[in-house]
Design a protein around this motif. Sequence first.
Motif, PDB file in Angstrom:
ATOM      1  N   MET A   4     -24.308  13.500 -60.443  1.00 11.98           N
ATOM      2  CA  MET A   4     -23.967  12.066 -60.588  1.00 11.98           C
ATOM      3  C   MET A   4     -23.336  11.343 -59.413  1.00 11.98           C
ATOM      4  O   MET A   4     -22.651  12.114 -58.496  1.00 11.98           O
ATOM      5  CB  MET A   4     -23.165  11.980 -61.771  1.00 11.98           C
ATOM      6  CG  MET A   4     -21.830  12.495 -61.561  1.00 11.98           C
ATOM      7  SD  MET A   4     -20.865  12.841 -63.120  1.00 11.98           S
ATOM      8  CE  MET A   4     -19.265  13.276 -62.560  1.00 11.98           C
ATOM      9  N   LYS A   5     -23.453  10.098 -59.659  1.00  8.43           N
ATOM     10  CA  LYS A   5     -22.807   8.989 -58.697  1.00  8.43           C
ATOM     11  C   LYS A   5     -21.595   8.726 -58.991  1.00  8.43           C
ATOM     12  O   LYS A   5     -21.365   8.228 -60.317  1.00  8.43           O
ATOM     13  CB  LYS A   5     -23.903   8.003 -58.213  1.00  8.43           C
ATOM     14  CG  LYS A   5     -25.084   8.552 -57.505  1.00  8.43           C
ATOM     15  CD  LYS A   5     -25.935   7.325 -56.819  1.00  8.43           C
ATOM     16  CE  LYS A   5     -27.021   7.772 -56.182  1.00  8.43           C
ATOM     17  NZ  LYS A   5     -27.892   6.707 -55.452  1.00  8.43           N
ATOM     18  N   LYS A  38     -17.849   5.907 -58.213  1.00  8.32           N
ATOM     19  CA  LYS A  38     -17.493   4.826 -57.499  1.00  8.32           C
ATOM     20  C   LYS A  38     -16.255   5.338 -56.469  1.00  8.32           C
ATOM     21  O   LYS A  38     -15.997   4.971 -55.411  1.00  8.32           O
ATOM     22  CB  LYS A  38     -16.981   3.698 -58.162  1.00  8.32           C
ATOM     23  CG  LYS A  38     -18.039   3.155 -59.079  1.00  8.32           C
ATOM     24  CD  LYS A  38     -17.644   1.840 -59.783  1.00  8.32           C
ATOM     25  CE  LYS A  38     -18.614   1.436 -60.552  1.00  8.32           C
ATOM     26  NZ  LYS A  38     -18.355   0.235 -61.539  1.00  8.32           N
ATOM     27  N   GLU A  73     -19.946  12.779 -68.100  1.00  7.13           N
ATOM     28  CA  GLU A  73     -20.938  11.621 -67.742  1.00  7.13           C
ATOM     29  C   GLU A  73     -20.489  10.318 -67.948  1.00  7.13           C
ATOM     30  O   GLU A  73     -20.661   9.356 -67.042  1.00  7.13           O
ATOM     31  CB  GLU A  73     -22.085  12.062 -68.662  1.00  7.13           C
ATOM     32  CG  GLU A  73     -22.614  13.259 -68.315  1.00  7.13           C
ATOM     33  CD  GLU A  73     -24.071  13.732 -69.726  1.00  7.13           C
ATOM     34  OE1 GLU A  73     -23.882  12.980 -70.466  1.00  7.13           O
ATOM     35  OE2 GLU A  73     -24.842  14.458 -69.223  1.00  7.13           O
ATOM     36  N   SER A 102     -20.889   6.531 -62.657  1.00  6.22           N
ATOM     37  CA  SER A 102     -21.370   5.329 -62.456  1.00  6.22           C
ATOM     38  C   SER A 102     -23.124   5.300 -62.642  1.00  6.22           C
ATOM     39  O   SER A 102     -23.905   4.420 -63.184  1.00  6.22           O
ATOM     40  CB  SER A 102     -21.256   4.712 -61.117  1.00  6.22           C
ATOM     41  OG  SER A 102     -21.873   5.357 -60.079  1.00  6.22           O
ATOM     42  N   LYS A 103     -23.585   6.597 -62.419  1.00  6.43           N
ATOM     43  CA  LYS A 103     -25.024   6.956 -62.545  1.00  6.43           C
ATOM     44  C   LYS A 103     -25.194   8.428 -62.578  1.00  6.43           C
ATOM     45  O   LYS A 103     -24.844   8.997 -61.664  1.00  6.43           O
ATOM     46  CB  LYS A 103     -25.810   6.178 -61.471  1.00  6.43           C
ATOM     47  CG  LYS A 103     -27.265   6.553 -61.863  1.00  6.43           C
ATOM     48  CD  LYS A 103     -28.307   5.822 -60.735  1.00  6.43           C
ATOM     49  CE  LYS A 103     -29.531   5.943 -61.083  1.00  6.43           C
ATOM     50  NZ  LYS A 103     -30.457   5.547 -60.122  1.00  6.43           N
ATOM     51  N   VAL A 162     -27.480  11.359 -62.231  1.00  7.55           N
ATOM     52  CA  VAL A 162     -28.829  11.490 -61.486  1.00  7.55           C
ATOM     53  C   VAL A 162     -29.707  12.588 -62.184  1.00  7.55           C
ATOM     54  O   VAL A 162     -30.883  12.561 -62.252  1.00  7.55           O
ATOM     55  CB  VAL A 162     -28.435  11.847 -59.872  1.00  7.55           C
ATOM     56  CG1 VAL A 162     -29.960  11.893 -59.081  1.00  7.55           C
ATOM     57  CG2 VAL A 162     -27.783  10.687 -59.246  1.00  7.55           C
TER      58      VAL A 162
END
Length: 288
Positions: free
Chosen positions: A74-75, A77, A131, A135-136, A138
């Motif tokens: 995941m991405k 911040k 999760e 921020s996203k 993947v």
Amino acid sequence: MNCKKMMCIFSIFLLLAACSSNENEDSVSQSEDEKASGKMDVSFTSIKKPEEKVTEKEENTDERRVIHQAQLEMKVKNLEKVQLKIEEKAEEYGGYVIESNVYRENEERTEGTITVRVPEERFQDFLAFSESEASKVVGRNVTGQDVTEQYVDLKARLKSKRTVEERLLAFMQEAKKTEDLLRISSDLAAVQEEIEQLTGQMKYLDNQTSYSTITITMTQDMIIVPGIDNEELNTWERTKKQLATSANSLLKAGSGIIVFIIGNLPILIILGIAGLLVHWVMRRRREK
């Protein structure tokens, strides 16, 4: 005499009747006892059978054991902040961190990986929390390995080996010859070693099924805004610096010219004389 005979016959008849009645009562009582005992046996078996069924059911029903693993990509911040939250949440759920690292590829990208183990009953809760911090998301991969059959097999083998161990211990107490003691001791040591191995494998499966493993890979993409240096805003200092640079350039150029002239003065004199002679000859030709 006839009366006496009649009395004797009558008394004998009464005795025979009494004996027959006693026998009938004994037979009736015996039959009643048999019926009662039969009833008791029936009631006993009717009580005992359900207990045996419950025992068999308890022995045949083993808790299903599944090893769960998950990989999240995941991405985020703020990588450091999210990583700290994940570690705190794992500790809150009764888990622990196996591995945690952060590395920076360049000024614009930072990556981190954290591997944690949490109790099986909090597996889905921990995945949902992780999760929610992204921020996203993947990638997400969840796997489960059912080891129930393997665990039951180990349990049965362990029970069998313990039975063999008890028999060998009993044989050892009854053995009188040294050869028998040595042979039984060797067999007992081999069985106890197998018991330790089986116990270790069962403990490993217990640990793997009691805790789930989650590996999370996080990526933080940073946007670099060019900054303005204070030195670039100092106009006077920049002017003096530029003036000094120009003066140095002029001095350097003048010094180079002087060095060139003085260093090549003989050649320049010869060239000057040659030039004057050529000019004089050309002038004389024009006059003629």
